[in-house]
Scaffold this active site. Structure first.
Site, PDB file in Angstrom:
ATOM      1  CB  SER A   1      -0.903   0.022   1.231  1.00  0.00           C
ATOM      2  OG  SER A   1      -1.755  -1.094   1.261  1.00  0.00           O
TER       3      SER A   1
HETATM    4  N1  SAH Z   1      -1.156  -4.714   3.975  1.00  0.00           N
HETATM    5  C1  SAH Z   1      -0.330  -5.007   2.817  1.00  0.00           C
HETATM    6  C2  SAH Z   1      -0.905  -4.557   1.489  1.00  0.00           C
HETATM    7  C3  SAH Z   1      -2.172  -5.124   1.177  1.00  0.00           C
HETATM    8  S1  SAH Z   1      -2.641  -5.373  -0.488  1.00  0.00           S
HETATM    9  C4  SAH Z   1       1.039  -4.405   2.934  1.00  0.00           C
HETATM   10  O1  SAH Z   1       1.314  -3.698   3.905  1.00  0.00           O
HETATM   11  O2  SAH Z   1       1.853  -4.660   2.049  1.00  0.00           O
HETATM   12  C5  SAH Z   1      -4.016  -6.419  -0.044  1.00  0.00           C
HETATM   13  C6  SAH Z   1      -3.664  -7.814   0.349  1.00  0.00           C
HETATM   14  O3  SAH Z   1      -4.854  -8.457   0.741  1.00  0.00           O
HETATM   15  C7  SAH Z   1      -3.076  -8.640  -0.788  1.00  0.00           C
HETATM   16  O4  SAH Z   1      -1.868  -9.216  -0.395  1.00  0.00           O
HETATM   17  C8  SAH Z   1      -4.152  -9.703  -1.041  1.00  0.00           C
HETATM   18  O5  SAH Z   1      -3.636 -10.958  -1.471  1.00  0.00           O
HETATM   19  C9  SAH Z   1      -4.799  -9.803   0.323  1.00  0.00           C
HETATM   20  N2  SAH Z   1      -6.159 -10.342   0.341  1.00  0.00           N
HETATM   21  C10 SAH Z   1      -7.165 -10.164  -0.552  1.00  0.00           C
HETATM   22  N3  SAH Z   1      -8.276 -10.832  -0.161  1.00  0.00           N
HETATM   23  C11 SAH Z   1      -7.962 -11.467   1.012  1.00  0.00           C
HETATM   24  C12 SAH Z   1      -8.673 -12.319   1.904  1.00  0.00           C
HETATM   25  N4  SAH Z   1      -9.930 -12.692   1.699  1.00  0.00           N
HETATM   26  N5  SAH Z   1      -8.016 -12.768   3.005  1.00  0.00           N
HETATM   27  C13 SAH Z   1      -6.738 -12.427   3.256  1.00  0.00           C
HETATM   28  N6  SAH Z   1      -6.009 -11.634   2.447  1.00  0.00           N
HETATM   29  C14 SAH Z   1      -6.614 -11.143   1.337  1.00  0.00           C
END
Ligand code: SAH
Length: 216
Positions: A64
């Protein structure tokens, strides 16, 4: 894994940028100043590591934007020792920011490769206390519930009910809500009667929160 004066200088500029965009909590600015974000990206992307932008981290996912990480963290109002559940571990950067605030961090990721990569990486840079899980974040992590705060870092088309049930009374969920291109940032506070009080904080763009876990 090098973290030198050049990286530190780049981080100072990033902190100033985030502050100028309105983030006030000094503990969060200190965390951004401390965590070596360039190590969360491939080494060839150093130039991008300290720009205030999201960046691809593989498996179609992104780390992010630093401002967004700081903004969501500020909305959570984390206090030392609180239990915080993050949905969407990704690179692990957000989890480290929460750990720097003294939270007990639990974080779940649905993409197996990302989960495995981050699980190896975080202890290498000193974050051994963050508990990572591979699974579907819609279901939360009931084994360690209830949580003081839940942070969703992907766009949720609806409020996941199971997460609400894993939240303490008085606890908050911060999430970008919306199934389209743009989401509304919400803070939901769980009241005594179990209902949610909602506050809105503007428009953001996130990758989607997907159902079920993925094995690649
Ligand atoms: N917090 C992260 C960035 C998030 S991007 C950081 O600091 O880098 C969003 C993330 O959510 C992605 O890695 C994606 O694979 C995950 N994601 C999407 N749907 C999800 C779900 N149902 N359960 C867990 N993770 C999920």
């Amino acid at each position: 894994m090098v973290d030198n004066y050049r990286h530190k200088g780049m981080r100072k500029r990033l902190v100033n940028e985030i502050r100028s965009k309105g983030v006030k909590d000094q503990r969060i600015l200190d965390a951004v100043n401390k965590i070596p974000r360039h190590l969360f990206l491939d080494s060839s992307f150093l130039e991008f590591a300290y720009e205030d932008k999201p960046f691809p981290i593989g498996s179609g996912q992104t780390i992010s934007q630093p401002y967004t990480v700081a903004f969501q963290t500020e909305l959570l109002e984390v206090k030392k020792g609180q239990k915080i559940l993050e949905i969407g571990t990704g690179s692990g950067y957000q989890a480290c920011v929460l750990a720097e605030l003294g939270a007990k961090v639990f974080s779940i990721e649905r993409q197996k490769k990302l989960y495995e990569k981050t699980k190896v990486f975080l202890p290498k840079i000193g974050y051994r206390q963050i508990k990572l899980f591979y699974g579907d974040g819609y279901k939360g992590v009931p084994a360690f519930a209830p949580y003081d705060g839940i942070l969703i870092t992907a766009a949720a088309p609806e409020i996941p009910e199971k997460l609400v049930s894993q939240l303490k009374t008085g606890g908050v969920i911060v999430l970008p809500l919306g199934g389209g291109d743009v989401q509304t940032m919400l803070r939901l506070t769980k009241k005594e009667d179990g209902t949610l009080q909602e506050e809105q904080f503007g428009a953001f763009r996130f990758v989607p929160l997907l159902k079920n876990k993925s094995s690649d």
